[in-house]
Design a protein around this motif. Sequence first.
Motif, PDB file in Angstrom:
ATOM      1  N   ARG A  29      32.799 -13.684  23.220  1.00 13.23           N
ATOM      2  CA  ARG A  29      34.094 -14.257  22.832  1.00 13.23           C
ATOM      3  C   ARG A  29      34.714 -15.175  23.886  1.00 13.23           C
ATOM      4  O   ARG A  29      35.233 -16.239  23.532  1.00 13.23           O
ATOM      5  N   PRO A  30      34.728 -14.815  25.167  1.00 14.54           N
ATOM      6  CA  PRO A  30      35.330 -15.745  26.132  1.00 14.54           C
ATOM      7  C   PRO A  30      34.687 -17.133  26.079  1.00 14.54           C
ATOM      8  O   PRO A  30      35.388 -18.154  26.115  1.00 14.54           O
ATOM      9  N   SER A  33      36.708 -20.382  24.808  1.00 18.17           N
ATOM     10  CA  SER A  33      36.844 -21.427  25.815  1.00 18.17           C
ATOM     11  C   SER A  33      36.444 -22.766  25.223  1.00 18.17           C
ATOM     12  O   SER A  33      37.109 -23.795  25.432  1.00 18.17           O
ATOM     13  N   GLU A  61      40.197 -10.849  27.278  1.00 20.86           N
ATOM     14  CA  GLU A  61      39.104 -11.765  26.949  1.00 20.86           C
ATOM     15  C   GLU A  61      39.608 -13.192  26.768  1.00 20.86           C
ATOM     16  O   GLU A  61      38.958 -14.156  27.197  1.00 20.86           O
ATOM     17  N   LEU A  62      40.762 -13.335  26.137  1.00 22.10           N
ATOM     18  CA  LEU A  62      41.298 -14.675  25.936  1.00 22.10           C
ATOM     19  C   LEU A  62      41.827 -15.270  27.245  1.00 22.10           C
ATOM     20  O   LEU A  62      41.781 -16.488  27.433  1.00 22.10           O
ATOM     21  N   HIS A 101      40.324 -14.833  30.031  1.00 18.17           N
ATOM     22  CA  HIS A 101      39.089 -15.343  30.621  1.00 18.17           C
ATOM     23  C   HIS A 101      38.657 -16.655  29.974  1.00 18.17           C
ATOM     24  O   HIS A 101      37.952 -17.463  30.586  1.00 18.17           O
ATOM     25  N   ALA A 102      39.082 -16.861  28.719  1.00 18.93           N
ATOM     26  CA  ALA A 102      38.736 -18.088  27.991  1.00 18.93           C
ATOM     27  C   ALA A 102      39.739 -19.208  28.248  1.00 18.93           C
ATOM     28  O   ALA A 102      39.610 -20.304  27.695  1.00 18.93           O
TER      29      ALA A 102
END
Length: 219
Positions: free
Chosen positions: A147-148, A152, A191-192, A194-195
């Motif tokens: 997901r990241p 991204s 996670e977002l 990280h993105a």
Amino acid sequence: MRSLLVALASSAVLACVPRRAEVAHAHAGHRFEHAEEWAARFEDPSRDVWQKPDEVIAALGLPADATLADLGSATGYFAVRFARALPAGRVYGVDVESSMVDYLRARAEREALSNLEVVLASYDDAKLPAPVDCVLVVNTFHHIQERPAYFSKLAASLKPGGRLAVIDFKRGSKRGPPDAEKLTVEQVTLELEHAGFVAQSSWAFLPDQYFLTFGRAAK
């Protein structure tokens, strides 16, 4: 990477009204090629009771000329509603399942929704034709792998000031996938981050799901 789009973890979908998210990201080997056979479940009016689509649209507060991408659009539960709510804007209904894409394209034509454009995506790329003001991901986030990296890449498809809206199932809810497959708000947020996103707003009116929005972090 199972990008958005048509995948329904069959067990959960049969337990309640089909989960659009799962319609968007299919597990390898699970196909939902016959959209007409799934439409009755995906569009069941009883879903409105807990999905609260009108409240979701109102909460996002998009102007009538906004552009929105509905990732995992399936038969158009949200895409059609947003097309009507944004008469001067544009809505992209995005799915990886060609049967769902064909179904929604025919539905848009039948319902005279000229501002609804249907996009056949790949599992690692939403393939949005143009930048949008909002990307909506309903019941789909937990199906996406890596997901990241996926988000991204997707960030480039948001206009300046654009938002990413994530609606997915809470742990403990009887709807959706087993709890082991559900993600917490904290995990989604991390996670977002990280993105390259930053949390913005959240709403608590959905009984079985969290509803979060994110913006692109300042560079």
